[in-house]
Design an enzyme around this catalytic site. Structure first.
Site, PDB file in Angstrom:
ATOM      1  N   CYS A 116       8.842  -7.440   0.820  1.00 34.90           N
ATOM      2  CA  CYS A 116      10.212  -7.226   0.339  1.00 34.90           C
ATOM      3  C   CYS A 116      11.242  -7.576   1.420  1.00 34.90           C
ATOM      4  CB  CYS A 116      10.375  -5.793  -0.138  1.00 34.90           C
ATOM      5  SG  CYS A 116       9.620  -4.552   0.938  1.00 34.90           S
TER       6      CYS A 116
HETATM    7  N1  LIG Z   1       6.323  -0.843  -3.219  1.00 35.06           N
HETATM    8  C1  LIG Z   1       6.947  -1.948  -2.854  1.00 35.06           C
HETATM    9  O1  LIG Z   1       8.193  -2.059  -2.895  1.00 35.06           O
HETATM   10  C2  LIG Z   1       6.172  -3.116  -2.341  1.00 35.06           C
HETATM   11  C3  LIG Z   1       4.776  -3.061  -2.220  1.00 35.06           C
HETATM   12  N2  LIG Z   1       4.105  -4.179  -1.789  1.00 35.06           N
HETATM   13  C4  LIG Z   1       2.649  -4.164  -1.576  1.00 35.06           C
HETATM   14  O2  LIG Z   1       1.967  -3.937  -2.778  1.00 35.06           O
HETATM   15  C5  LIG Z   1       0.730  -3.283  -2.526  1.00 35.06           C
HETATM   16  C6  LIG Z   1       0.666  -2.043  -3.394  1.00 35.06           C
HETATM   17  O3  LIG Z   1       1.712  -1.166  -2.949  1.00 35.06           O
HETATM   18  P1  LIG Z   1       2.321  -0.037  -3.870  1.00 35.06           P
HETATM   19  O4  LIG Z   1       2.215  -0.409  -5.297  1.00 35.06           O
HETATM   20  O5  LIG Z   1       3.661   0.271  -3.304  1.00 35.06           O
HETATM   21  O6  LIG Z   1       1.302   1.147  -3.510  1.00 35.06           O
HETATM   22  P2  LIG Z   1       0.861   2.413  -4.391  1.00 35.06           P
HETATM   23  O7  LIG Z   1       0.230   3.353  -3.428  1.00 35.06           O
HETATM   24  O8  LIG Z   1       1.982   2.888  -5.219  1.00 35.06           O
HETATM   25  O9  LIG Z   1      -0.261   1.825  -5.347  1.00 35.06           O
HETATM   26  C7  LIG Z   1      -1.475   1.321  -4.886  1.00 35.06           C
HETATM   27  C8  LIG Z   1      -2.508   1.449  -5.988  1.00 35.06           C
HETATM   28  O10 LIG Z   1      -3.746   0.921  -5.506  1.00 35.06           O
HETATM   29  C9  LIG Z   1      -4.773   1.886  -5.732  1.00 35.06           C
HETATM   30  N3  LIG Z   1      -5.811   1.760  -4.706  1.00 35.06           N
HETATM   31  C10 LIG Z   1      -5.745   2.100  -3.405  1.00 35.06           C
HETATM   32  N4  LIG Z   1      -6.910   1.824  -2.776  1.00 35.06           N
HETATM   33  C11 LIG Z   1      -7.731   1.312  -3.726  1.00 35.06           C
HETATM   34  C12 LIG Z   1      -9.074   0.843  -3.721  1.00 35.06           C
HETATM   35  N5  LIG Z   1      -9.808   0.840  -2.597  1.00 35.06           N
HETATM   36  N6  LIG Z   1      -9.598   0.373  -4.876  1.00 35.06           N
HETATM   37  C13 LIG Z   1      -8.870   0.364  -5.999  1.00 35.06           C
HETATM   38  N7  LIG Z   1      -7.598   0.811  -6.091  1.00 35.06           N
HETATM   39  C14 LIG Z   1      -7.042   1.272  -4.961  1.00 35.06           C
HETATM   40  C15 LIG Z   1      -4.057   3.208  -5.629  1.00 35.06           C
HETATM   41  O11 LIG Z   1      -4.828   4.221  -6.228  1.00 35.06           O
HETATM   42  P3  LIG Z   1      -4.690   5.762  -5.751  1.00 35.06           P
HETATM   43  O12 LIG Z   1      -3.597   6.331  -6.594  1.00 35.06           O
HETATM   44  O13 LIG Z   1      -6.042   6.330  -6.046  1.00 35.06           O
HETATM   45  O14 LIG Z   1      -4.373   5.773  -4.299  1.00 35.06           O
HETATM   46  C16 LIG Z   1      -2.766   2.897  -6.375  1.00 35.06           C
HETATM   47  O15 LIG Z   1      -2.934   2.982  -7.766  1.00 35.06           O
HETATM   48  C17 LIG Z   1       0.695  -2.933  -1.036  1.00 35.06           C
HETATM   49  O16 LIG Z   1      -0.121  -3.851  -0.352  1.00 35.06           O
HETATM   50  C18 LIG Z   1       2.147  -3.053  -0.637  1.00 35.06           C
HETATM   51  O17 LIG Z   1       2.249  -3.391   0.724  1.00 35.06           O
HETATM   52  C19 LIG Z   1       4.770  -5.349  -1.534  1.00 35.06           C
HETATM   53  C20 LIG Z   1       6.130  -5.428  -1.639  1.00 35.06           C
HETATM   54  C21 LIG Z   1       6.940  -4.293  -1.989  1.00 35.06           C
HETATM   55  C1  LIG Z   2      10.007   1.567   2.539  1.00 34.88           C
HETATM   56  C2  LIG Z   2       8.651   1.108   3.011  1.00 34.88           C
HETATM   57  O1  LIG Z   2       7.846   1.877   3.484  1.00 34.88           O
HETATM   58  N1  LIG Z   2       8.419  -0.168   2.873  1.00 34.88           N
HETATM   59  C3  LIG Z   2       7.176  -0.758   3.262  1.00 34.88           C
HETATM   60  C4  LIG Z   2       7.274  -2.205   2.958  1.00 34.88           C
HETATM   61  C5  LIG Z   2       7.065  -2.442   1.522  1.00 34.88           C
HETATM   62  C6  LIG Z   2       5.622  -2.717   1.270  1.00 34.88           C
HETATM   63  O2  LIG Z   2       4.728  -1.922   1.407  1.00 34.88           O
HETATM   64  O3  LIG Z   2       5.385  -3.872   0.914  1.00 34.88           O
HETATM   65  P1  LIG Z   2       4.752  -5.045   1.706  1.00 34.88           P
HETATM   66  O4  LIG Z   2       3.471  -5.383   1.091  1.00 34.88           O
HETATM   67  O5  LIG Z   2       5.785  -6.046   1.552  1.00 34.88           O
HETATM   68  O6  LIG Z   2       4.578  -4.619   3.100  1.00 34.88           O
HETATM   69  C7  LIG Z   2       6.879  -0.648   4.734  1.00 34.88           C
HETATM   70  O7  LIG Z   2       7.790  -0.651   5.539  1.00 34.88           O
HETATM   71  O8  LIG Z   2       5.681  -0.676   5.075  1.00 34.88           O
END
Ligand SMILES: NC(=O)C1=CN([C@@H]2O[C@H](COP(=O)(O)OP(=O)(O)OC[C@H]3O[C@@H](n4cnc5c(N)ncnc54)[C@H](OP(=O)(O)O)[C@@H]3O)[C@@H](O)[C@H]2O)C=CC1
Ligand SMILES: CC(=O)N[C@@H](CCC(=O)OP(=O)(O)O)C(=O)O
Length: 309
Positions: A116
């Protein structure tokens, strides 16, 4: 109809992708029940049954999912984690960063969805590096604030549930204080920087939205560059597409505040070049939704580009 499996569909990013795809008639969603989300055998089966797998998992689990596809040579992957963003075998999923990037995404088997914060930072920096306006050796700084959904399920709970032992009570806090945030390599590589930027992220008490700031000293840019000519270079770079908007100089005159939530719920990004005519400095600013163009919206955009092949 293309079969899409979102591994991590019950997490923050996955859920938002699922919502975006729910009403679509041109893709078939393969789904795993929430209680089975960590069932490795079921995940492996679904991953191998998809045309495109969208990984919305922590880095380690993403690498594990790629391992589950090791005997498979046709499933295409979009990974939203940090695991592969600087891996040259993966296409970087930021279609507007370069005129050739959409074609690279379209033809790729493996696409790394950008982070992000890097989406804002690279969106501002890369066009100015590619054109030589930001010279070699320039000390770039990136300061940002994100909505708390950026921290996934755990941070959402910490911000929303005051009764938790690990509840966060601050309304706005800085983190990444060791200046080694996981996004720095990605900003450096895809921002075409020869020096890593100083990156200072923060989180505010709002769910979705983001501001990324890159201030510049004009006298240290390529000779003769002004606020107007920096703005013109960004406008030229982003012509011909409607995802990244460079806000006009005239419109900027009437803006006195920038709201981090301005694009919450949208999949576009706005870029600004703040400062004054004849001034010594400019502040490049990107506004986006951390879960829109910063994650889930970008993943759907990349999926559409890949399906256009
Ligand atoms: N949130 C954001 O704004 C952004 C996120 N991302 C990236 O997206 C990815 C997901 O993040 P986000 O959605 O925020 O995280 P969350 O923790 O909200 O969701 C992750 C999901 O993955 C599941 N999970 C974790 N470990 C495993 C595993 N070993 N096998 C199967 N499922 C698993 C979790 O289950 P459980 O509930 O059991 O833990 C949960 O449902 C990350 O890599 C993050 O860096 C990228 C850009 C922005
Ligand atoms: C607010 C906050 O915690 N933001 C995350 C970045 C968002 C995220 O997890 O997404 P990426 O996969 O892009 O790293 C962090 O700083 O690690």
């Amino acid at each position: 109809m293309a079969k899409i499996f979102i591994d991590g569909e019950h997490g923050t990013t996955g859920l938002q992708i699922r919502t975006r795809l729910a009403a679509r008639r041109d893709v078939e969603l393969l789904s795993i029940p929430e209680a089975e989300r960590r069932n490795a055998a079921m995940r492996e089966d679904l991953l191998n049954s998809a045309d495109i797998a969208i990984l919305c998992l922590p880095d380690d689990a993403s690498r594990e999912a790629i391992g589950m596809l090791s005997g498979n040579n046709h499933v295409r992957v979009i990974d939203t984690s940090t695991a592969y963003r600087v891996d040259p075998a993966w296409a970087y999923g930021f279609a507007e960063m370069d005129k050739a990037q959409a074609a690279k995404i379209r033809d790729a088997r493996f696409v790394a969805n950008p982070g992000c914060y890097p989406t804002g930072a690279i969106g501002l920096i890369r066009p100015l590096r590619a054109s030589g306006i930001i010279p070699d050796g320039y000390p770039v700084t990136v300061n940002a604030v994100s909505g708390y959904t950026g921290g996934g399920k755990q941070m959402i709970a910490q911000m929303e549930d005051a009764s938790r032992e690990d509840a966060i009570t601050a309304n706005h806090f800085l983190y990444g204080l060791n200046l080694k945030h996981k996004h720095v390599p990605e900003m450096t590589v895809h921002g075409m920087l020869d020096r890593a930027p100083v990156f200072s992220p923060s989180v505010g008490r709002f769910p979705q939205g983001m501001i990324v700031q890159v201030p510049l000293f004009l006298e240290d840019l390529k000779n003769g560059f002004t606020r107007e000519s920096v703005h013109k270079a960004l406008v030229a770079h982003y012509s011909g597409q409607d995802v990244v908007e460079v806000v006009g100089l005239e419109e900027m005159k009437s803006i006195s505040r920038i709201d981090a939530e301005e694009l919450a719920g949208q999949d576009t990004m706005k870029l600004f070049v703040f400062g004054s005519t004849g001034g010594d400095h400019v502040n490049l600013v990107a506004v986006l939704d951390n879960l829109g163009k910063g994650a889930s919206g970008a993943a759907v955009q990349n999926m559409d580009i890949m399906l256009s092949a």
